[in-house]
Design a protein around this motif. Structure first.
Motif, PDB file in Angstrom:
ATOM      1  N   ASP A 235       1.013  -1.224   0.046  1.00 32.57           N
ATOM      2  CA  ASP A 235      -0.169  -0.025   0.038  1.00 32.57           C
ATOM      3  C   ASP A 235       1.035   1.502   0.007  1.00 32.57           C
ATOM      4  O   ASP A 235       0.524   2.424  -0.729  1.00 32.57           O
ATOM      5  CB  ASP A 235      -0.906  -0.050   1.208  1.00 32.57           C
ATOM      6  N   ARG A 236       1.966   1.442   0.666  1.00 32.89           N
ATOM      7  CA  ARG A 236       2.958   2.402   0.788  1.00 32.89           C
ATOM      8  C   ARG A 236       3.576   2.526  -0.445  1.00 32.89           C
ATOM      9  O   ARG A 236       3.720   3.828  -1.120  1.00 32.89           O
ATOM     10  CB  ARG A 236       4.020   2.253   1.810  1.00 32.89           C
ATOM     11  N   LYS A 237       3.967   1.452  -1.104  1.00 33.29           N
ATOM     12  CA  LYS A 237       4.485   1.573  -2.489  1.00 33.29           C
ATOM     13  C   LYS A 237       3.349   2.115  -3.461  1.00 33.29           C
ATOM     14  O   LYS A 237       3.808   3.088  -4.393  1.00 33.29           O
ATOM     15  CB  LYS A 237       4.930   0.325  -2.886  1.00 33.29           C
ATOM     16  N   LEU A 238       2.193   1.521  -3.669  1.00 28.99           N
ATOM     17  CA  LEU A 238       1.179   2.120  -4.279  1.00 28.99           C
ATOM     18  C   LEU A 238       0.850   3.535  -4.277  1.00 28.99           C
ATOM     19  O   LEU A 238       0.801   4.338  -5.112  1.00 28.99           O
ATOM     20  CB  LEU A 238       0.002   1.190  -4.165  1.00 28.99           C
ATOM     21  N   ASN A 239       1.084   4.132  -2.913  1.00 27.09           N
ATOM     22  CA  ASN A 239       0.824   5.679  -2.747  1.00 27.09           C
ATOM     23  C   ASN A 239       1.756   6.396  -3.547  1.00 27.09           C
ATOM     24  O   ASN A 239       1.461   7.386  -3.957  1.00 27.09           O
ATOM     25  CB  ASN A 239       1.136   5.727  -1.366  1.00 27.09           C
ATOM     26  N   TYR A 240       3.046   5.824  -3.901  1.00 35.52           N
ATOM     27  CA  TYR A 240       3.900   6.762  -4.545  1.00 35.52           C
ATOM     28  C   TYR A 240       3.571   6.581  -6.053  1.00 35.52           C
ATOM     29  O   TYR A 240       3.517   7.927  -6.718  1.00 35.52           O
ATOM     30  CB  TYR A 240       5.229   6.090  -4.700  1.00 35.52           C
ATOM     31  N   PHE A 241       2.861   5.715  -6.478  1.00 29.68           N
ATOM     32  CA  PHE A 241       2.124   5.526  -8.005  1.00 29.68           C
ATOM     33  C   PHE A 241       1.076   6.675  -7.994  1.00 29.68           C
ATOM     34  O   PHE A 241       1.044   7.390  -8.914  1.00 29.68           O
ATOM     35  CB  PHE A 241       1.808   4.264  -8.162  1.00 29.68           C
ATOM     36  N   VAL A 242       0.128   6.700  -6.999  1.00 28.28           N
ATOM     37  CA  VAL A 242      -0.980   7.290  -6.805  1.00 28.28           C
ATOM     38  C   VAL A 242      -0.562   8.767  -6.825  1.00 28.28           C
ATOM     39  O   VAL A 242      -1.250   9.849  -7.473  1.00 28.28           O
ATOM     40  CB  VAL A 242      -1.845   7.050  -5.593  1.00 28.28           C
TER      41      VAL A 242
ATOM     42  N   ALA B 180       2.257  10.391  -8.206  1.00 22.34           N
ATOM     43  CA  ALA B 180       2.590  10.628  -9.675  1.00 22.34           C
ATOM     44  C   ALA B 180       1.507  10.624 -10.425  1.00 22.34           C
ATOM     45  O   ALA B 180       1.560  11.613 -11.505  1.00 22.34           O
ATOM     46  CB  ALA B 180       3.547   9.809 -10.034  1.00 22.34           C
ATOM     47  N   VAL B 181       0.547   9.621 -10.513  1.00 24.41           N
ATOM     48  CA  VAL B 181      -0.683   9.578 -11.518  1.00 24.41           C
ATOM     49  C   VAL B 181      -1.527  10.920 -11.028  1.00 24.41           C
ATOM     50  O   VAL B 181      -1.939  11.644 -11.947  1.00 24.41           O
ATOM     51  CB  VAL B 181      -1.105   8.480 -11.453  1.00 24.41           C
ATOM     52  N   ARG B 182      -1.776  11.222  -9.888  1.00 29.65           N
ATOM     53  CA  ARG B 182      -2.530  12.282  -9.563  1.00 29.65           C
ATOM     54  C   ARG B 182      -2.098  13.688 -10.067  1.00 29.65           C
ATOM     55  O   ARG B 182      -2.744  14.499 -10.649  1.00 29.65           O
ATOM     56  CB  ARG B 182      -2.692  12.360  -7.910  1.00 29.65           C
ATOM     57  N   ASP B 183      -0.866  13.938 -10.006  1.00 26.73           N
ATOM     58  CA  ASP B 183      -0.050  15.141 -10.447  1.00 26.73           C
ATOM     59  C   ASP B 183       0.028  15.171 -11.931  1.00 26.73           C
ATOM     60  O   ASP B 183      -0.110  16.169 -12.502  1.00 26.73           O
ATOM     61  CB  ASP B 183       1.573  15.192  -9.720  1.00 26.73           C
ATOM     62  N   ALA B 184       0.129  13.958 -12.640  1.00 26.86           N
ATOM     63  CA  ALA B 184       0.142  13.943 -14.003  1.00 26.86           C
ATOM     64  C   ALA B 184      -1.273  14.319 -14.621  1.00 26.86           C
ATOM     65  O   ALA B 184      -1.319  15.265 -15.503  1.00 26.86           O
ATOM     66  CB  ALA B 184       0.469  12.765 -14.595  1.00 26.86           C
ATOM     67  N   ALA B 185      -2.338  14.067 -13.700  1.00 25.88           N
ATOM     68  CA  ALA B 185      -3.740  14.439 -14.323  1.00 25.88           C
ATOM     69  C   ALA B 185      -3.983  15.831 -13.838  1.00 25.88           C
ATOM     70  O   ALA B 185      -4.655  16.429 -14.817  1.00 25.88           O
ATOM     71  CB  ALA B 185      -4.772  13.353 -13.374  1.00 25.88           C
ATOM     72  N   ALA B 186      -3.445  16.271 -12.804  1.00 24.59           N
ATOM     73  CA  ALA B 186      -3.673  17.783 -12.447  1.00 24.59           C
ATOM     74  C   ALA B 186      -2.971  18.548 -13.578  1.00 24.59           C
ATOM     75  O   ALA B 186      -3.370  19.617 -13.791  1.00 24.59           O
ATOM     76  CB  ALA B 186      -3.129  18.087 -11.039  1.00 24.59           C
TER      77      ALA B 186
ATOM     78  N   PRO C  41      -7.659   9.058 -10.360  1.00 29.13           N
ATOM     79  CA  PRO C  41      -5.974   8.804 -10.326  1.00 29.13           C
ATOM     80  C   PRO C  41      -5.878   7.503  -9.662  1.00 29.13           C
ATOM     81  O   PRO C  41      -4.881   6.814  -9.970  1.00 29.13           O
ATOM     82  CB  PRO C  41      -5.590   9.934  -9.940  1.00 29.13           C
ATOM     83  N   VAL C  42      -6.542   7.308  -8.537  1.00 32.23           N
ATOM     84  CA  VAL C  42      -6.227   6.028  -7.750  1.00 32.23           C
ATOM     85  C   VAL C  42      -6.323   4.788  -8.436  1.00 32.23           C
ATOM     86  O   VAL C  42      -5.518   3.876  -8.594  1.00 32.23           O
ATOM     87  CB  VAL C  42      -7.035   5.996  -6.326  1.00 32.23           C
ATOM     88  N   ALA C  43      -7.787   4.585  -9.182  1.00 31.87           N
ATOM     89  CA  ALA C  43      -8.040   3.582  -9.942  1.00 31.87           C
ATOM     90  C   ALA C  43      -6.720   3.372 -11.065  1.00 31.87           C
ATOM     91  O   ALA C  43      -6.233   2.379 -11.389  1.00 31.87           O
ATOM     92  CB  ALA C  43      -9.295   3.695 -10.681  1.00 31.87           C
ATOM     93  N   LYS C  44      -6.311   4.328 -11.675  1.00 31.50           N
ATOM     94  CA  LYS C  44      -5.532   4.308 -12.838  1.00 31.50           C
ATOM     95  C   LYS C  44      -3.889   3.965 -12.012  1.00 31.50           C
ATOM     96  O   LYS C  44      -3.478   3.240 -12.847  1.00 31.50           O
ATOM     97  CB  LYS C  44      -5.256   5.839 -13.481  1.00 31.50           C
ATOM     98  N   ALA C  45      -3.981   4.348 -11.133  1.00 29.67           N
ATOM     99  CA  ALA C  45      -2.489   4.258 -10.470  1.00 29.67           C
ATOM    100  C   ALA C  45      -2.427   2.563  -9.945  1.00 29.67           C
ATOM    101  O   ALA C  45      -1.520   1.887 -10.417  1.00 29.67           O
ATOM    102  CB  ALA C  45      -2.416   5.011  -9.243  1.00 29.67           C
ATOM    103  N   LYS C  46      -3.760   2.012  -9.637  1.00 29.89           N
ATOM    104  CA  LYS C  46      -3.747   0.828  -9.424  1.00 29.89           C
ATOM    105  C   LYS C  46      -3.323  -0.193 -10.345  1.00 29.89           C
ATOM    106  O   LYS C  46      -2.872  -1.235 -10.463  1.00 29.89           O
ATOM    107  CB  LYS C  46      -5.036   0.355  -8.500  1.00 29.89           C
ATOM    108  N   VAL C  47      -4.007   0.124 -11.568  1.00 29.97           N
ATOM    109  CA  VAL C  47      -4.022  -0.587 -12.912  1.00 29.97           C
ATOM    110  C   VAL C  47      -2.514  -0.772 -13.327  1.00 29.97           C
ATOM    111  O   VAL C  47      -1.916  -1.576 -13.772  1.00 29.97           O
ATOM    112  CB  VAL C  47      -4.985   0.027 -13.852  1.00 29.97           C
ATOM    113  N   LEU C  48      -1.780   0.378 -12.955  1.00 30.78           N
ATOM    114  CA  LEU C  48      -0.545   0.473 -13.644  1.00 30.78           C
ATOM    115  C   LEU C  48       0.277  -0.385 -12.565  1.00 30.78           C
ATOM    116  O   LEU C  48       1.324  -0.970 -12.822  1.00 30.78           O
ATOM    117  CB  LEU C  48       0.164   2.097 -13.433  1.00 30.78           C
TER     118      LEU C  48
END
Length: 198
Positions: free
Chosen positions: A126-133, A135-141, A150-157
Motif C-alpha cells: 500500500d505504501r509503494k502504491l501511494n507513490y504511484f498514486v 505521480a498519477v494524480r499530479d500527471a492528471a492535474a 487517479p487512484v484507480a489508474k495508479a492501481k492498474v499501472l
C-alpha cells in the motif's frame, strides 16, 4: 545480531523462497546460535515480517527521492522503473537470476498460510502504491494524462508492473523490465506533445 538475522533472512528468502528457508539456514548465514534467534524472534514468521519492514524502511529514502514532487510526474515513474531495472540487472549478474520483487514473491507464496507476513506485505505494498498514486494524480492535474480516478489508474499501472516483474522472474528476462517505461505511458495514456507545423 538482530540486524544480521534480519539481513540473512531477507537474503535467503528473496533468493530461494520462504518455505525453503529454515531457521537453521538463517542462523548459519547470520553466524548466530539458535538461542540468539529465539531471543529476538518468536518464529520465522515474526523474523520475516520484521526483515521485510526493515528492508522497506531502508528503501523509503530512495523512494522519496525518486518520487520527489519537484520531479515531473511521468519522469518520477520513468526513474523508478529504471532504478528497479538497474538493480535487478545487477543482481542477475551476481546470482544468474532475476529475483523479482521480494514482496510479490513472498506474498504470493504465503498469503494463505501466514497472516503475520501477509499483513506486513499488504501494508508495505500500500505504501509503494501511494507513490504511484501521487505521480498519477499530479500527471492528471497537469493535464499530461486523462485520469478522472487517479487512484484507480495508479492501481492498474501498479498491478501491470508487478505482473511484469513476476513474468521477468519466471522467464529470467531483464528485457521485459527495460521496455516497461513505454508500456507505462501506454497504460496511462500519456499525451504526446503536438508538433508545431511551420
Amino acid at each position: 545480531m538482530k540486524e544480521r538475522l534480519m539481513e540473512a533472512a531477507m537474503d535467503l528468502i528473496w533468493h530461494n523462497s520462504y518455505a525453503a528457508t529454515s531457521v537453521d539456514a538463517i542462523c548459519e548465514r547470520a553466524g548466530a546460535k539458535k538461542g540468539s534467534f529465539y531471543y529476538f524472534f518468536k518464529s520465522k514468521s515474526e523474523l520475516a515480517a520484521a526483515a521485510l519492514e526493515t528492508d522497506w524502511n531502508k528503501k523509503k529514502a530512495e523512494m522519496d527521492t525518486i518520487f520527489s514532487p519537484t520531479v515531473p510526474p511521468v519522469e518520477r515513474l520513468d526513474r523508478y522503473f529504471e532504478f528497479v531495472h538497474d538493480r535487478l540487472a545487477e543482481l542477475q549478474k551476481k546470482c544468474g537470476s532475476i529475483l523479482g520483487c521480494p514482496l510479490l514473491s513472498v506474498g504470493s507464496e504465503v498469503s494463505t498460510q501466514d497472516q503475520v507476513v501477509r499483513e506486513t506485505i499488504d501494508r508495505i505494498m500500500d505504501r509503494k502504491l501511494n507513490y504511484f498514486v501521487s505521480a498519477v494524480r499530479d500527471a492528471a492535474a497537469q493535464a499530461l494524462i486523462d485520469a478522472p480516478d487517479p487512484v484507480a489508474k495508479a492501481k492498474v499501472l501498479f498491478s501491470c508492473y508487478q505482473g511484469t516483474i513476476a513474468q521477468a522472474r519466471i522467464q529470467n528476462d531483464i528485457e521485459l523490465l527495460r521496455e516497461f517505461k513505454q508500456v507505462a505511458k501506454d497504460v496511462l495514456g500519456v499525451k504526446q506533445p503536438h508538433a508545431i507545423t511551420p
